[in-house]
Design a protein around this motif. Structure first.
Motif, mmCIF file in Angstrom:
data_model
loop_
_atom_site.group_PDB
_atom_site.id
_atom_site.type_symbol
_atom_site.label_atom_id
_atom_site.label_comp_id
_atom_site.label_asym_id
_atom_site.label_seq_id
_atom_site.Cartn_x
_atom_site.Cartn_y
_atom_site.Cartn_z
ATOM 1 N N VAL A 183 20.685 9.367 6.587
ATOM 2 C CA VAL A 183 21.648 8.582 5.791
ATOM 3 C C VAL A 183 21.248 8.591 4.321
ATOM 4 O O VAL A 183 22.085 8.801 3.443
ATOM 5 N N LYS A 184 19.984 8.388 4.044
ATOM 6 C CA LYS A 184 19.519 8.379 2.643
ATOM 7 C C LYS A 184 19.634 9.760 2.000
ATOM 8 O O LYS A 184 19.904 9.868 0.802
ATOM 9 N N PRO B 120 -9.759 -2.387 22.874
ATOM 10 C CA PRO B 120 -8.908 -1.248 22.477
ATOM 11 C C PRO B 120 -8.434 -1.362 21.027
ATOM 12 O O PRO B 120 -8.162 -2.446 20.530
ATOM 13 N N ILE B 121 -8.331 -0.219 20.387
ATOM 14 C CA ILE B 121 -7.825 -0.136 19.016
ATOM 15 C C ILE B 121 -6.326 0.114 19.108
ATOM 16 O O ILE B 121 -5.884 0.911 19.935
ATOM 17 N N PRO B 122 -5.507 -0.554 18.298
ATOM 18 C CA PRO B 122 -4.058 -0.329 18.372
ATOM 19 C C PRO B 122 -3.721 1.155 18.215
ATOM 20 O O PRO B 122 -4.302 1.851 17.381
ATOM 21 N N PRO B 123 -2.796 1.650 19.028
ATOM 22 C CA PRO B 123 -2.448 3.074 18.952
ATOM 23 C C PRO B 123 -1.718 3.413 17.653
ATOM 24 O O PRO B 123 -1.147 2.542 16.996
ATOM 25 N N VAL B 124 -1.719 4.687 17.319
ATOM 26 C CA VAL B 124 -0.998 5.176 16.144
ATOM 27 C C VAL B 124 0.499 5.076 16.440
ATOM 28 O O VAL B 124 0.970 5.521 17.486
ATOM 29 N N THR B 125 1.243 4.472 15.533
ATOM 30 C CA THR B 125 2.687 4.333 15.700
ATOM 31 C C THR B 125 3.356 5.638 15.267
ATOM 32 O O THR B 125 3.228 6.034 14.108
ATOM 33 N N PRO B 126 4.059 6.305 16.172
ATOM 34 C CA PRO B 126 4.677 7.600 15.823
ATOM 35 C C PRO B 126 6.009 7.427 15.082
ATOM 36 O O PRO B 126 7.076 7.710 15.625
ATOM 37 N N HIS B 127 5.961 6.932 13.858
ATOM 38 C CA HIS B 127 7.192 6.712 13.091
ATOM 39 C C HIS B 127 7.963 8.006 12.870
ATOM 40 O O HIS B 127 9.191 7.988 12.787
ATOM 41 N N ASP B 128 7.268 9.132 12.758
ATOM 42 C CA ASP B 128 7.952 10.395 12.496
ATOM 43 C C ASP B 128 8.802 10.847 13.685
ATOM 44 O O ASP B 128 9.699 11.647 13.530
ATOM 45 N N LYS B 129 8.548 10.329 14.866
ATOM 46 C CA LYS B 129 9.324 10.696 16.043
ATOM 47 C C LYS B 129 10.376 9.644 16.401
ATOM 48 O O LYS B 129 11.118 9.811 17.354
ATOM 49 N N SER B 130 10.453 8.570 15.629
ATOM 50 C CA SER B 130 11.397 7.496 15.898
ATOM 51 C C SER B 130 12.813 7.929 15.539
ATOM 52 O O SER B 130 13.078 8.407 14.434
ATOM 53 N N LEU B 131 13.736 7.744 16.471
ATOM 54 C CA LEU B 131 15.130 8.096 16.224
ATOM 55 C C LEU B 131 15.714 7.239 15.099
ATOM 56 O O LEU B 131 16.475 7.733 14.270
ATOM 57 N N HIS B 132 15.327 5.970 15.050
ATOM 58 C CA HIS B 132 15.799 5.069 13.985
ATOM 59 C C HIS B 132 15.342 5.574 12.612
ATOM 60 O O HIS B 132 16.129 5.615 11.660
ATOM 61 N N THR B 133 14.091 5.973 12.505
ATOM 62 C CA THR B 133 13.556 6.469 11.239
ATOM 63 C C THR B 133 14.247 7.759 10.824
ATOM 64 O O THR B 133 14.586 7.954 9.660
ATOM 65 N N ARG B 134 14.473 8.649 11.768
ATOM 66 C CA ARG B 134 15.151 9.918 11.454
ATOM 67 C C ARG B 134 16.592 9.668 10.995
ATOM 68 O O ARG B 134 17.071 10.318 10.071
#
Length: 91
Positions: A87-88, A68-82
């Motif tokens: 804040v920035k 298996p190939i590592p899945p795409v990390t959905p950073h755009d949907k991460s609550l921490h990232t948002r």
């Protein structure tokens, strides 16, 4: 000194789904694309992850590897990232 980099902006130009080829086009046995210009659903160009994933997709498919190939990390949907982006933006 002014400098033009026409190929760097081409990755971010508007496009329609299917404009870019798949890493291994259908009906090919020994040909693959490995670059920032392939179509990988749910992924973002211009990242190291995208480059590695494109190469993995091509090599695994051509060699018949079922790992298996590592899945795409959905950073755009991460609550921490948002939250960090909010804040920035408010600083």
């Amino acid at each position: 000194m002014p400098c033009r980099m026409p190929y760097i902006t081409s990755q971010f130009m508007p496009r329609a789904p299917g404009d870019r080829p798949l890493p291994v086009p259908p009906d090919t046995k020994n040909f693959a694309f490995v670059s920032q210009f392939v179509e990988i659903p749910q992924d973002t160009v211009f990242t190291v992850e995208f480059s590695v994933r494109a190469a993995q997709l091509a090599v695994y498919q051509l060699l018949g590897i079922t790992k298996p190939i590592p899945p795409v990390t959905p950073h755009d949907k991460s609550l921490h990232t948002r939250f960090d982006a909010l804040v920035k933006a408010l600083k």
